[in-house]
Write a protein that holds these residues in place. Structure first.
Motif, PDB file in Angstrom:
ATOM      1  N   CYS A 174      -7.342   3.409  -8.423  1.00  0.00           N
ATOM      2  CA  CYS A 174      -6.170   3.157  -7.096  1.00  0.00           C
ATOM      3  C   CYS A 174      -5.651   1.613  -7.034  1.00  0.00           C
ATOM      4  O   CYS A 174      -5.027   1.470  -5.842  1.00  0.00           O
ATOM      5  CB  CYS A 174      -6.758   3.736  -5.858  1.00  0.00           C
ATOM      6  N   ASN A 175      -5.757   0.731  -7.613  1.00  0.00           N
ATOM      7  CA  ASN A 175      -5.195  -0.633  -7.679  1.00  0.00           C
ATOM      8  C   ASN A 175      -4.507  -0.887  -8.751  1.00  0.00           C
ATOM      9  O   ASN A 175      -4.606  -0.397  -9.794  1.00  0.00           O
ATOM     10  CB  ASN A 175      -6.446  -1.571  -7.615  1.00  0.00           C
ATOM     11  N   TYR A 233      -1.961  -1.243  -3.949  1.00  0.00           N
ATOM     12  CA  TYR A 233      -2.949  -0.122  -3.536  1.00  0.00           C
ATOM     13  C   TYR A 233      -2.465   1.187  -3.163  1.00  0.00           C
ATOM     14  O   TYR A 233      -1.485   1.398  -2.495  1.00  0.00           O
ATOM     15  CB  TYR A 233      -3.903  -0.850  -2.355  1.00  0.00           C
ATOM     16  N   PHE A 234      -3.066   2.265  -3.796  1.00  0.00           N
ATOM     17  CA  PHE A 234      -2.771   3.364  -3.839  1.00  0.00           C
ATOM     18  C   PHE A 234      -3.793   4.236  -2.903  1.00  0.00           C
ATOM     19  O   PHE A 234      -5.103   4.510  -3.543  1.00  0.00           O
ATOM     20  CB  PHE A 234      -2.542   4.087  -5.064  1.00  0.00           C
ATOM     21  N   GLN A 235      -3.608   4.917  -1.940  1.00  0.00           N
ATOM     22  CA  GLN A 235      -4.737   5.382  -0.971  1.00  0.00           C
ATOM     23  C   GLN A 235      -4.259   6.882  -0.626  1.00  0.00           C
ATOM     24  O   GLN A 235      -2.986   7.410  -0.622  1.00  0.00           O
ATOM     25  CB  GLN A 235      -4.737   4.793   0.453  1.00  0.00           C
ATOM     26  N   LYS A 236      -5.308   7.841  -0.842  1.00  0.00           N
ATOM     27  CA  LYS A 236      -4.827   9.141  -0.699  1.00  0.00           C
ATOM     28  C   LYS A 236      -4.912   9.544   0.724  1.00  0.00           C
ATOM     29  O   LYS A 236      -5.733   8.983   1.487  1.00  0.00           O
ATOM     30  CB  LYS A 236      -6.239   9.986  -1.503  1.00  0.00           C
ATOM     31  N   VAL A 237      -4.041  10.364   1.096  1.00  0.00           N
ATOM     32  CA  VAL A 237      -3.820  10.747   2.495  1.00  0.00           C
ATOM     33  C   VAL A 237      -3.584  12.283   2.514  1.00  0.00           C
ATOM     34  O   VAL A 237      -2.844  12.584   1.619  1.00  0.00           O
ATOM     35  CB  VAL A 237      -2.766  10.211   3.246  1.00  0.00           C
ATOM     36  N   SER A 294     -11.028   0.864 -11.750  1.00  0.00           N
ATOM     37  CA  SER A 294     -10.372   1.222 -10.638  1.00  0.00           C
ATOM     38  C   SER A 294      -9.462   2.267 -10.877  1.00  0.00           C
ATOM     39  O   SER A 294      -8.765   2.267 -12.169  1.00  0.00           O
ATOM     40  CB  SER A 294      -9.708   0.034  -9.912  1.00  0.00           C
ATOM     41  N   PRO A 342      -3.501   9.355  -5.929  1.00  0.00           N
ATOM     42  CA  PRO A 342      -3.674   7.810  -6.222  1.00  0.00           C
ATOM     43  C   PRO A 342      -3.521   7.467  -7.597  1.00  0.00           C
ATOM     44  O   PRO A 342      -2.867   6.454  -8.057  1.00  0.00           O
ATOM     45  CB  PRO A 342      -4.713   7.206  -5.412  1.00  0.00           C
ATOM     46  N   THR A 381       0.988  -1.114  -0.057  1.00  0.00           N
ATOM     47  CA  THR A 381      -0.023   0.024  -0.064  1.00  0.00           C
ATOM     48  C   THR A 381       0.723   1.136  -0.005  1.00  0.00           C
ATOM     49  O   THR A 381       1.763   1.214   0.679  1.00  0.00           O
ATOM     50  CB  THR A 381      -0.793  -0.154   1.246  1.00  0.00           C
ATOM     51  N   ASP A 429       0.868   5.387   0.356  1.00  0.00           N
ATOM     52  CA  ASP A 429       0.058   6.575   0.552  1.00  0.00           C
ATOM     53  C   ASP A 429       0.601   7.268  -0.211  1.00  0.00           C
ATOM     54  O   ASP A 429       1.673   7.628  -0.387  1.00  0.00           O
ATOM     55  CB  ASP A 429       0.695   6.944   2.185  1.00  0.00           C
ATOM     56  N   CYS A 430      -0.372   8.288  -0.618  1.00  0.00           N
ATOM     57  CA  CYS A 430       0.028   9.530  -1.786  1.00  0.00           C
ATOM     58  C   CYS A 430      -1.130  10.562  -1.901  1.00  0.00           C
ATOM     59  O   CYS A 430      -2.329  10.430  -1.410  1.00  0.00           O
ATOM     60  CB  CYS A 430      -0.071   8.555  -3.109  1.00  0.00           C
TER      61      CYS A 430
END
Length: 124
Positions: A37-38, A50-54, A35, A16, A10, A12-13
């Motif tokens: 973000c995958n 997996y790319f999740q927005k933070v 998708s 994403p 994973t 954090d970005c």
């Protein structure tokens, strides 16, 4: 004790979709339909990404990074040439060269780079 056979990496970005598209290009992965973000290995062998927005940005060196294995089995000048060819392929995608570690008699060459959001990775 159970053996873990599948895992996900994973990221954090801030963006994403941008980071996912970059890593798809680097690794030959695909984004499943619908998708953004995958990223998945089309053979099913490699780990899912997996790319999740933070909300916060990256501020320090990664504690974990990916090694992109383009020089496996190669040594010396042949290995360095393969690493530099991959560096040249990735720079137009937004990767940034940080430094090149040349072979020293014990360790073979490797190139450290950053992805489109500044995450370090190695060409190994």
């Amino acid at each position: 004790m159970a053996t873990v056979r599948k895992f996900q990496v994973t990221f954090d970005c801030a963006d994403p979709e941008r980071v996912a598209r970059f890593w798809c290009e680097v690794l030959g992965y695909v984004m499943p339909e619908g998708s953004d973000c995958n990223a998945q290995d089309p053979t099913g062998d490699g780990p899912r990404l997996y790319f999740q927005k933070v909300p916060e940005g990256k501020v320090v060196k990664n504690r974990v990074h990916l090694d992109v294995r383009v020089g496996t089995g190669l040594v010396g000048d042949e290995r360095l040439a393969a690493l530099r060819a991959e560096q040249a392929r990735l720079e137009p995608l937004g990767a940034v060269h940080l430094w090149t570690q040349l072979a020293d008699g014990e360790e073979e060459s490797c190139i450290t780079m950053r992805d489109v959001e500044g995450n370090e990775f190695c060409l190994d």
